[in-house]
Design a protein around this motif. Structure first.
Motif, mmCIF file in Angstrom:
data_model
loop_
_atom_site.group_PDB
_atom_site.id
_atom_site.type_symbol
_atom_site.label_atom_id
_atom_site.label_comp_id
_atom_site.label_asym_id
_atom_site.label_seq_id
_atom_site.Cartn_x
_atom_site.Cartn_y
_atom_site.Cartn_z
ATOM 1 N N LEU A 1 0.832 -1.201 0.000
ATOM 2 C CA LEU A 1 0.000 0.000 0.000
ATOM 3 C C LEU A 1 0.872 1.259 0.000
ATOM 4 O O LEU A 1 0.524 2.269 -0.625
ATOM 5 N N VAL A 2 2.009 1.186 0.701
ATOM 6 C CA VAL A 2 2.966 2.307 0.676
ATOM 7 C C VAL A 2 3.424 2.545 -0.765
ATOM 8 O O VAL A 2 3.458 3.678 -1.245
ATOM 9 N N LYS A 3 3.760 1.449 -1.456
ATOM 10 C CA LYS A 3 4.196 1.548 -2.854
ATOM 11 C C LYS A 3 3.119 2.189 -3.724
ATOM 12 O O LYS A 3 3.385 3.144 -4.482
ATOM 13 N N LYS A 4 1.892 1.679 -3.609
ATOM 14 C CA LYS A 4 0.804 2.194 -4.446
ATOM 15 C C LYS A 4 0.508 3.662 -4.139
ATOM 16 O O LYS A 4 0.207 4.455 -5.039
ATOM 17 N N THR A 5 0.600 4.038 -2.860
ATOM 18 C CA THR A 5 0.327 5.417 -2.457
ATOM 19 C C THR A 5 1.376 6.364 -3.020
ATOM 20 O O THR A 5 1.055 7.447 -3.529
ATOM 21 N N TYR B 1 2.950 10.414 -6.962
ATOM 22 C CA TYR B 1 3.839 10.958 -7.990
ATOM 23 C C TYR B 1 3.092 11.191 -9.303
ATOM 24 O O TYR B 1 3.277 12.220 -9.955
ATOM 25 N N THR B 2 2.247 10.245 -9.685
ATOM 26 C CA THR B 2 1.498 10.372 -10.930
ATOM 27 C C THR B 2 0.642 11.637 -10.930
ATOM 28 O O THR B 2 0.612 12.389 -11.919
ATOM 29 N N ILE B 3 -0.015 11.883 -9.816
ATOM 30 C CA ILE B 3 -0.842 13.091 -9.707
ATOM 31 C C ILE B 3 0.036 14.330 -9.568
ATOM 32 O O ILE B 3 -0.166 15.341 -10.240
#
Length: 226
Positions: free
Chosen positions: A118-122, A127-129
């Motif tokens: 979840l840390v990775k996905k967050t 970054y994407t946003i």
């Protein structure tokens, strides 16, 4: 003139990608100290740095350059092996220079309940946003940086966030160069002592002010042999 050996330590969320210009600059003899896996969630920054120091050949003169979190590791490594000098880029030399939020003891306690995935996905989503709306991120966004950010696994990043507010270190090396941007929002310039200010530099200036930084670093680490 060829500069002495220079070991480069990346910062949080980064890898050798941020040192592309250093590695391609023929004036330098560089080697990137890539992050190694942590031994456990309880491992300290100090113990981690000691293990990382084993990757350095100290049989010949060398200096260490650390960017952001890499500067903290450089401080701790220098307590086990003696570099000729240290170079700090967008970093801190001691706990007092850290962002106050990072010094708050319980600032990362909630991470105990957050899985690394979840840390990775967050982080990836952030970054994407952010690369679309935050000027500092939009300025560096490209395929290489995007790939670098998405290469994380979340474990190391979670460990760094958890451990950084426990760091009590102090730079023991008197011969150092600290380059810091006056627009750095991660480690605000108002908290930084004894540094050379890079005008218009933000926390990403290792990328955006590369030539200026490389020239200053080269002059500094070759001053004894010039």
């Amino acid at each position: 003139m060829k500069a002495p050996k220079l070991y480069l330590i990346p910062g949080f969320l980064t890898n050798k990608t941020i040192y592309k210009d250093f590695l391609e600059d023929s004036r330098f003899d560089c080697e990137v100290l890539e992050f190694i896996p942590t031994e456990s969630a309880e491992e300290t920054i100090e113990d981690y740095a000691e293990r990382l120091s084993e990757k350095i050949n100290d049989s010949a003169p060398f200096s260490i350059l650390g960017t952001s979190f890499g500067g903290i590791l450089a401080v701790e490594i220098s307590k086990h092996i003696q570099p000729d000098s240290l170079v700090f880029i967008s970093s801190v030399k001691n706990r007092k220079e850290m962002n106050p939020l990072m010094r708050w003891k319980n600032s990362s306690s909630l991470l105990d309940f957050v899985p690394s995935k979840l840390v990775k996905k967050t982080i990836e989503a952030g970054y994407t946003i952010g690369s679309k709306i935050i000027p500092d991120l939009r300025e560096i966004d490209n395929d290489s940086i995007n790939e670098m950010v998405h290469s994380i696994d979340g474990r190391l990043e979670k460990w760094i966030i958890k451990k950084i507010n426990t760091w009590q270190g102090e730079n023991p090396v008197e011969n150092y160069l600290h380059l810091h941007g006056d627009k750095d929002h991660v480690f605000p310039i108002k908290n930084i002592k004894n540094c050379e200010v890079i005008k218009g530099g933000n926390h990403n200036m290792i990328l955006t002010k590369s030539e200026e930084i490389r020239n200053r670093v080269f002059d500094f680490i070759t001053q004894k042999i010039s």
